[in-house]
Design a protein around this motif. Sequence first.
Motif, PDB file in Angstrom:
ATOM      1  N   HIS A 303      17.846 -25.237   0.134  1.00  0.00           N
ATOM      2  CA  HIS A 303      17.275 -26.033   1.230  1.00  0.00           C
ATOM      3  C   HIS A 303      15.774 -26.300   1.086  1.00  0.00           C
ATOM      4  O   HIS A 303      15.297 -27.326   1.579  1.00  0.00           O
ATOM      5  N   PRO A 304      14.989 -25.431   0.394  1.00  0.00           N
ATOM      6  CA  PRO A 304      13.550 -25.706   0.338  1.00  0.00           C
ATOM      7  C   PRO A 304      13.165 -27.038  -0.313  1.00  0.00           C
ATOM      8  O   PRO A 304      12.157 -27.631   0.078  1.00  0.00           O
ATOM      9  N   VAL A 305      13.929 -27.534  -1.286  1.00  0.00           N
ATOM     10  CA  VAL A 305      13.515 -28.807  -1.906  1.00  0.00           C
ATOM     11  C   VAL A 305      13.551 -29.937  -0.873  1.00  0.00           C
ATOM     12  O   VAL A 305      12.700 -30.836  -0.888  1.00  0.00           O
ATOM     13  N   THR A 306      14.512 -29.849   0.039  1.00  0.00           N
ATOM     14  CA  THR A 306      14.585 -30.852   1.118  1.00  0.00           C
ATOM     15  C   THR A 306      13.424 -30.657   2.089  1.00  0.00           C
ATOM     16  O   THR A 306      12.809 -31.626   2.537  1.00  0.00           O
ATOM     17  N   GLU A 307      13.122 -29.395   2.390  1.00  0.00           N
ATOM     18  CA  GLU A 307      11.998 -29.127   3.298  1.00  0.00           C
ATOM     19  C   GLU A 307      10.685 -29.665   2.729  1.00  0.00           C
ATOM     20  O   GLU A 307       9.849 -30.199   3.467  1.00  0.00           O
ATOM     21  N   MET A 308      10.513 -29.541   1.422  1.00  0.00           N
ATOM     22  CA  MET A 308       9.255 -29.976   0.806  1.00  0.00           C
ATOM     23  C   MET A 308       9.078 -31.487   0.901  1.00  0.00           C
ATOM     24  O   MET A 308       7.989 -31.959   1.221  1.00  0.00           O
ATOM     25  N   ILE A 309      10.132 -32.243   0.628  1.00  0.00           N
ATOM     26  CA  ILE A 309       9.950 -33.716   0.595  1.00  0.00           C
ATOM     27  C   ILE A 309      10.057 -34.366   1.975  1.00  0.00           C
ATOM     28  O   ILE A 309       9.622 -35.492   2.151  1.00  0.00           O
ATOM     29  N   THR A 310      10.653 -33.664   2.948  1.00  0.00           N
ATOM     30  CA  THR A 310      10.806 -34.276   4.283  1.00  0.00           C
ATOM     31  C   THR A 310       9.886 -33.643   5.333  1.00  0.00           C
ATOM     32  O   THR A 310       9.762 -34.185   6.435  1.00  0.00           O
ATOM     33  N   LEU A 311       9.288 -32.495   5.006  1.00  0.00           N
ATOM     34  CA  LEU A 311       8.504 -31.697   5.959  1.00  0.00           C
ATOM     35  C   LEU A 311       9.346 -31.161   7.110  1.00  0.00           C
ATOM     36  O   LEU A 311       8.813 -30.660   8.100  1.00  0.00           O
ATOM     37  N   ALA A 312      10.668 -31.272   7.021  1.00  0.00           N
ATOM     38  CA  ALA A 312      11.543 -30.652   8.027  1.00  0.00           C
ATOM     39  C   ALA A 312      11.531 -29.141   7.796  1.00  0.00           C
ATOM     40  O   ALA A 312      11.369 -28.681   6.672  1.00  0.00           O
ATOM     41  N   ASP A 313      11.690 -28.379   8.879  1.00  0.00           N
ATOM     42  CA  ASP A 313      11.808 -26.924   8.788  1.00  0.00           C
ATOM     43  C   ASP A 313      13.256 -26.606   9.166  1.00  0.00           C
ATOM     44  O   ASP A 313      13.602 -26.514  10.343  1.00  0.00           O
ATOM     45  N   ILE A 314      14.090 -26.496   8.142  1.00  0.00           N
ATOM     46  CA  ILE A 314      15.538 -26.431   8.386  1.00  0.00           C
ATOM     47  C   ILE A 314      15.923 -25.158   9.136  1.00  0.00           C
ATOM     48  O   ILE A 314      16.738 -25.203  10.065  1.00  0.00           O
ATOM     49  N   ALA A 315      15.325 -24.036   8.786  1.00  0.00           N
ATOM     50  CA  ALA A 315      15.654 -22.778   9.473  1.00  0.00           C
ATOM     51  C   ALA A 315      15.256 -22.855  10.952  1.00  0.00           C
ATOM     52  O   ALA A 315      16.011 -22.434  11.836  1.00  0.00           O
ATOM     53  N   ARG A 316      14.085 -23.413  11.208  1.00  0.00           N
ATOM     54  CA  ARG A 316      13.619 -23.586  12.591  1.00  0.00           C
ATOM     55  C   ARG A 316      14.545 -24.549  13.353  1.00  0.00           C
ATOM     56  O   ARG A 316      14.945 -24.270  14.490  1.00  0.00           O
ATOM     57  N   ASN A 317      14.896 -25.657  12.718  1.00  0.00           N
ATOM     58  CA  ASN A 317      15.800 -26.636  13.333  1.00  0.00           C
ATOM     59  C   ASN A 317      17.134 -25.989  13.690  1.00  0.00           C
ATOM     60  O   ASN A 317      17.708 -26.270  14.743  1.00  0.00           O
ATOM     61  N   TYR A 329      14.038 -35.141  16.229  1.00  0.00           N
ATOM     62  CA  TYR A 329      13.735 -36.379  15.487  1.00  0.00           C
ATOM     63  C   TYR A 329      14.997 -37.194  15.266  1.00  0.00           C
ATOM     64  O   TYR A 329      16.111 -36.663  15.314  1.00  0.00           O
ATOM     65  N   GLU A 330      14.789 -38.499  15.053  1.00  0.00           N
ATOM     66  CA  GLU A 330      15.900 -39.404  14.766  1.00  0.00           C
ATOM     67  C   GLU A 330      15.849 -39.800  13.301  1.00  0.00           C
ATOM     68  O   GLU A 330      14.863 -39.522  12.613  1.00  0.00           O
ATOM     69  N   GLN A 331      16.886 -40.508  12.842  1.00  0.00           N
ATOM     70  CA  GLN A 331      16.946 -40.883  11.425  1.00  0.00           C
ATOM     71  C   GLN A 331      15.692 -41.642  10.992  1.00  0.00           C
ATOM     72  O   GLN A 331      15.148 -41.382   9.928  1.00  0.00           O
ATOM     73  N   GLN A 332      15.231 -42.546  11.847  1.00  0.00           N
ATOM     74  CA  GLN A 332      14.066 -43.378  11.477  1.00  0.00           C
ATOM     75  C   GLN A 332      12.782 -42.558  11.353  1.00  0.00           C
ATOM     76  O   GLN A 332      11.821 -43.009  10.744  1.00  0.00           O
ATOM     77  N   ASP A 333      12.780 -41.343  11.912  1.00  0.00           N
ATOM     78  CA  ASP A 333      11.594 -40.482  11.830  1.00  0.00           C
ATOM     79  C   ASP A 333      11.560 -39.664  10.539  1.00  0.00           C
ATOM     80  O   ASP A 333      10.538 -39.032  10.237  1.00  0.00           O
ATOM     81  N   VAL A 334      12.675 -39.613   9.817  1.00  0.00           N
ATOM     82  CA  VAL A 334      12.735 -38.778   8.609  1.00  0.00           C
ATOM     83  C   VAL A 334      11.941 -39.446   7.493  1.00  0.00           C
ATOM     84  O   VAL A 334      12.163 -40.617   7.183  1.00  0.00           O
ATOM     85  N   ILE A 335      10.998 -38.689   6.926  1.00  0.00           N
ATOM     86  CA  ILE A 335      10.183 -39.232   5.841  1.00  0.00           C
ATOM     87  C   ILE A 335      10.612 -38.597   4.515  1.00  0.00           C
ATOM     88  O   ILE A 335      11.129 -37.486   4.480  1.00  0.00           O
ATOM     89  N   PHE A 336      10.412 -39.320   3.444  1.00  0.00           N
ATOM     90  CA  PHE A 336      10.663 -38.799   2.101  1.00  0.00           C
ATOM     91  C   PHE A 336       9.380 -38.991   1.310  1.00  0.00           C
ATOM     92  O   PHE A 336       8.934 -40.120   1.123  1.00  0.00           O
ATOM     93  N   ALA A 337       8.777 -37.888   0.895  1.00  0.00           N
ATOM     94  CA  ALA A 337       7.496 -37.983   0.190  1.00  0.00           C
ATOM     95  C   ALA A 337       7.499 -37.114  -1.055  1.00  0.00           C
ATOM     96  O   ALA A 337       7.678 -35.897  -0.980  1.00  0.00           O
ATOM     97  N   GLY A 338       7.324 -37.749  -2.192  1.00  0.00           N
ATOM     98  CA  GLY A 338       7.147 -37.015  -3.440  1.00  0.00           C
ATOM     99  C   GLY A 338       8.446 -36.454  -3.988  1.00  0.00           C
ATOM    100  O   GLY A 338       9.545 -36.889  -3.637  1.00  0.00           O
ATOM    101  N   HIS A 339       8.278 -35.449  -4.850  1.00  0.00           N
ATOM    102  CA  HIS A 339       9.406 -34.896  -5.599  1.00  0.00           C
ATOM    103  C   HIS A 339       9.312 -33.372  -5.581  1.00  0.00           C
ATOM    104  O   HIS A 339       8.232 -32.820  -5.744  1.00  0.00           O
ATOM    105  N   ALA A 340      10.451 -32.719  -5.369  1.00  0.00           N
ATOM    106  CA  ALA A 340      10.469 -31.249  -5.359  1.00  0.00           C
ATOM    107  C   ALA A 340      11.528 -30.728  -6.328  1.00  0.00           C
ATOM    108  O   ALA A 340      12.591 -31.335  -6.491  1.00  0.00           O
ATOM    109  N   ILE A 341      11.214 -29.627  -6.980  1.00  0.00           N
ATOM    110  CA  ILE A 341      12.148 -28.961  -7.896  1.00  0.00           C
ATOM    111  C   ILE A 341      12.178 -27.482  -7.526  1.00  0.00           C
ATOM    112  O   ILE A 341      11.138 -26.900  -7.206  1.00  0.00           O
ATOM    113  N   GLU A 342      13.371 -26.908  -7.559  1.00  0.00           N
ATOM    114  CA  GLU A 342      13.514 -25.465  -7.344  1.00  0.00           C
ATOM    115  C   GLU A 342      14.141 -24.828  -8.583  1.00  0.00           C
ATOM    116  O   GLU A 342      15.182 -25.280  -9.054  1.00  0.00           O
TER     117      GLU A 342
END
Length: 472
Positions: A303-317, A329-342
């Motif tokens: 899950h952290p790679v998704t957290e990194m590129i979206t800034l979502a906090d999945i455990a908190r959510n 947040y709604e779908q339109q609020d979800v951002i995708f920024a950069g690239h993450a590798i685990e």
Amino acid sequence: MPIAPRKFRKILIANRGEIACRIIWACKEMGIRTVTVHSEADRDSLHVRFADESICIGPAPSPQSYLNIPAVISAAEIANVDAIHPGYGFLAESAQFAEICEACNIKFIGPRSSVIKLMGDKVEARRAMSAAGVPILPGSKEPLESEIEALQLAREIGFPVIIKAAAGGGGRGMRIVRSEAELGPALETASNEALKAFKNGDIYIERYLERPRHIEIQVMADEFGHCVHLGERDCSIQRRHQKLLEEAPSPVMTPELRASMGEVAVAACKRVGYSNAGTVEFLLDEDGRFYFMEMNTRIQVEHPVTEMITLADIARNQIRVAEGEELAYEQQDVIFAGHAIECRINAEDPETFAPSPGLITAANIPGGIGVRVDTAIYPGYFVPPYYDSLIAKLIVHARTRELAIARMRRALEAMVIEGIKTTVPLHLKIMDDPEFQAGTYTTKFMERFLARANGGAQGRKVAAEQQAVAAR
Ligand code: MV4
């Protein structure tokens, strides 16, 4: 401004290692008290040290501790918690455990037990997903009843086909069948394996894709029917169905394909009344067509790679929606920024993959810009032999994939773990691999990579065979 009181005052974390710590950090940031459970082998673990309370629930072997439902429920009752977070593995996808939590009035942080049960039966899940408009591979609509039926289906589908366990998942009890002659014996062994591993011999059949990519969509749903997706993770780099490395976005993803996979995953979740975090796994073929594989009803290792590129906090959510809050947040609020590798750092020999438990005599944990390490190890920690060998997750985030690879390489070089063997050297080699760098890999990557790395006669033989298969 007054802060609304939290619904959960106290959460029990029914897990260990890095994921137990990940959940503790989320709880601390939310002002929620934490209770952990531990085995006799885990007294000196960080999930014990950093929780507000910890209760020993049994001896080292997990069937007697982390998988012991009465022991976990007793701890939850004694500590008087509002909810249980199961993490991943152990009881995370036990419909029975979730059902007992529901009956005991302890909130299970995950979907309803009936949904866990539905997704746990891969034949039922295929049917439910198909009914919700999710593409599935041609194959069984019911568990197989006879060899005649299997043969008939295989002829309709066309060879090669794959036999899977209805109660399976994660690749256990699978058989690839390339001709009619192989079918009978494969059905027999697959069913016997399934019966042994899952106490359920039900098997099913579907068309086999030779060189797919494993792409999964992260979803997050609340208990009011709202659901969003957080994009994909590419998990094609696996060995024996164990993921070694995951990245987001997938190197082959387009915005259009992401939107369509995401839309399909969200529609399916809404249809089955899904709530909390979930992952819809797909196989993507060379022509860009995707097919449902299975749904994981838990927070996942990667899950952290998704957290990194979206800034979502999945455990908190997860905790928020389990408290009965609406998704923030709604779908339109979800951002995708950069690239993450685990990179998954396992306590294993990087060449033989043999487990390497023992005392960590010294450790350096990398840091700096764009680097995240999720781990519960420390210098002087003894890695017990009883559990999964994952000891750390090294995650990097950068603007581009190329920069993320460079960042991962430098972070791996700074990741020093002495006293035991780890997969750090393996990951360094993967970072230098041309096929990895090109991003063109499939689920066959590790076989090819290990053959190249081994070199020598055996390696050349395997490599030549792979070339011959690839050329067909
Ligand atoms: C498949 C497949 C090809 N075709 N199903 C492996 C894990 C389990 N969840 C299902 N798996 C596969 N199912 C069909 N119809 C190929 C695999 C597979 C695989 C999938 C993802 C990542 C690595 C893999 C390695 C070998 C096989």
